[in-house]
Scaffold this active site. Structure first.
Site, PDB file in Angstrom:
ATOM      1  N   HIS A  83       0.918  -0.991   0.111  1.00 37.51           N
ATOM      2  CA  HIS A  83      -0.245  -0.441  -0.021  1.00 37.51           C
ATOM      3  C   HIS A  83       1.050   1.358  -0.541  1.00 37.51           C
ATOM      4  O   HIS A  83      -0.132   2.690  -0.481  1.00 37.51           O
ATOM      5  CB  HIS A  83      -0.941   0.081   1.102  1.00 37.51           C
ATOM      6  CG  HIS A  83      -0.812   0.385   2.254  1.00 37.51           C
ATOM      7  ND1 HIS A  83       0.068  -0.659   3.305  1.00 37.51           N
ATOM      8  CD2 HIS A  83       0.203   1.151   3.331  1.00 37.51           C
ATOM      9  CE1 HIS A  83       0.119   0.065   4.623  1.00 37.51           C
ATOM     10  NE2 HIS A  83       0.038   1.547   4.507  1.00 37.51           N
ATOM     11  N   ASP A 136      -0.092  -7.346   1.547  1.00 33.11           N
ATOM     12  CA  ASP A 136       0.055  -6.583   1.139  1.00 33.11           C
ATOM     13  C   ASP A 136       2.008  -6.178   1.589  1.00 33.11           C
ATOM     14  O   ASP A 136       2.716  -5.870   2.782  1.00 33.11           O
ATOM     15  CB  ASP A 136       0.248  -5.500   2.637  1.00 33.11           C
ATOM     16  CG  ASP A 136       0.162  -3.979   2.927  1.00 33.11           C
ATOM     17  OD1 ASP A 136       0.487  -3.896   1.891  1.00 33.11           O
ATOM     18  OD2 ASP A 136      -0.268  -2.928   4.052  1.00 33.11           O
ATOM     19  N   SER A 230       3.890   2.470   8.256  1.00 35.88           N
ATOM     20  CA  SER A 230       4.340   0.965   7.553  1.00 35.88           C
ATOM     21  C   SER A 230       5.357   0.935   6.673  1.00 35.88           C
ATOM     22  O   SER A 230       6.176   1.669   5.890  1.00 35.88           O
ATOM     23  CB  SER A 230       2.915   2.329   6.258  1.00 35.88           C
ATOM     24  OG  SER A 230       1.358   2.262   6.540  1.00 35.88           O
TER      25      SER A 230
END
Length: 273
Positions: A83, A136, A230
């Protein structure tokens, strides 16, 4: 629900626009993913495999343009969250970011130590599901040698519930937009899959899938990844077991952080690294 990467920015006024964009989710400055709530500053010498993903064009010069974390898993390969490479974070397709860099050896993002390495190749998992957050993972390749962290294979004791672990990043330290300029780490524990499935059942803003995800934190909350983290590493027993992916809030009781399980994506890393 929050993914843990920095919001997108558009054009040369990146720093200002990024701050406004992120305030919709979490008021404060703009920065990627989560930024380690309940942690402490660490030296790069203690985590030489830790890298920052950066674009000064998209995110401005402050904090070296950092928007996500990543971790070196071989001399030329960096893994991060899929992402992080999406337009929702970058504002454009990643192919339209000519100054995409992997920042190595720079614990203080306001400093000049270390290097900003150009990215030679990017592979983003086409099977990434933004609804459930499964798959992811993205793989970046650079030309200059990195210091790798080994990935824990399937069945490794590092994945066992109760195992002491640590999450690393430059993200939000309080859940209010207070992003860190220096690398931080927070001690957490690997949690039981049943606890995570109860926290994130199917039909919510994300779905916990034990086969491809691992969650960590503390039952009472207080330590977690946050916005700006992230793609950063979850480390246990000296091995990489997860990448910061998503979660609800930052350090809240009953809402652990969810990470991409490295043993599930290791074949993809090997194929595209």
């Amino acid at each position: 629900m929050r993914i843990r990467s920095r919001s997108s920015v558009l054009g040369p006024v990146a720093a200002l626009v990024g701050a406004l964009a992120l305030s919709v989710v979490c008021p404060g400055q703009a920065v990627a993913g989560r930024a380690v709530v309940g942690g402490r500053s660490v030296q790069m010498s203690d985590a030489p495999w830790m890298v920052a993903l950066a674009s000064r064009d998209r995110f401005g010069d402050a904090r070296s343009g950092q928007f996500c974390g990543g971790v070196a898993v071989s001399r030329s390969t960096v893994v991060t969250a899929a992402h992080c490479m999406r337009p929702e974070v970058l504002g454009v397709d990643w192919r339209e970011v000519p100054d995409l860099r992997v920042v190595v050896g720079r614990g203080d993002l306001g400093g000049e130590e270390g290097q900003e390495l150009p990215v030679r190749r990017v592979w983003v998992n086409p099977e990434y599901d933004p609804r459930t957050h499964a798959g992811d993972i993205a793989v970046l390749t650079v030309d200059q040698p990195l210091t790798p962290l080994p990935m824990a294979p399937k069945g490794d004791p590092a994945y066992r519930p109760g195992t002491a672990a640590a999450v690393y990043g430059w993200g939000d330290t309080r859940g209010d937009g207070s992003y860190s300029r220096t690398l931080r780490s927070a001690p957490v524990r690997v949690l039981d899959d049943a606890r995570c499935a109860d926290a994130y059942p199917s039909g919510g803003d994300g779905t916990y899938r034990a086969a491809s995800m691992v969650c960590a934190g503390l039952p009472e909350g207080g330590r977690d990844a946050c916005q700006g983290d992230s793609g950063g590493p979850l480390v246990a027993h000296g091995k990489l077991i997860g990448l910061v992916s998503w979660g609800s809030g930052c350090g809240e009781a009953g809402s652990p952080g969810v990470y991409t399980r490295m043993s599930a994506v290791a074949p993809l890393v090997a194929a595209h690294g």
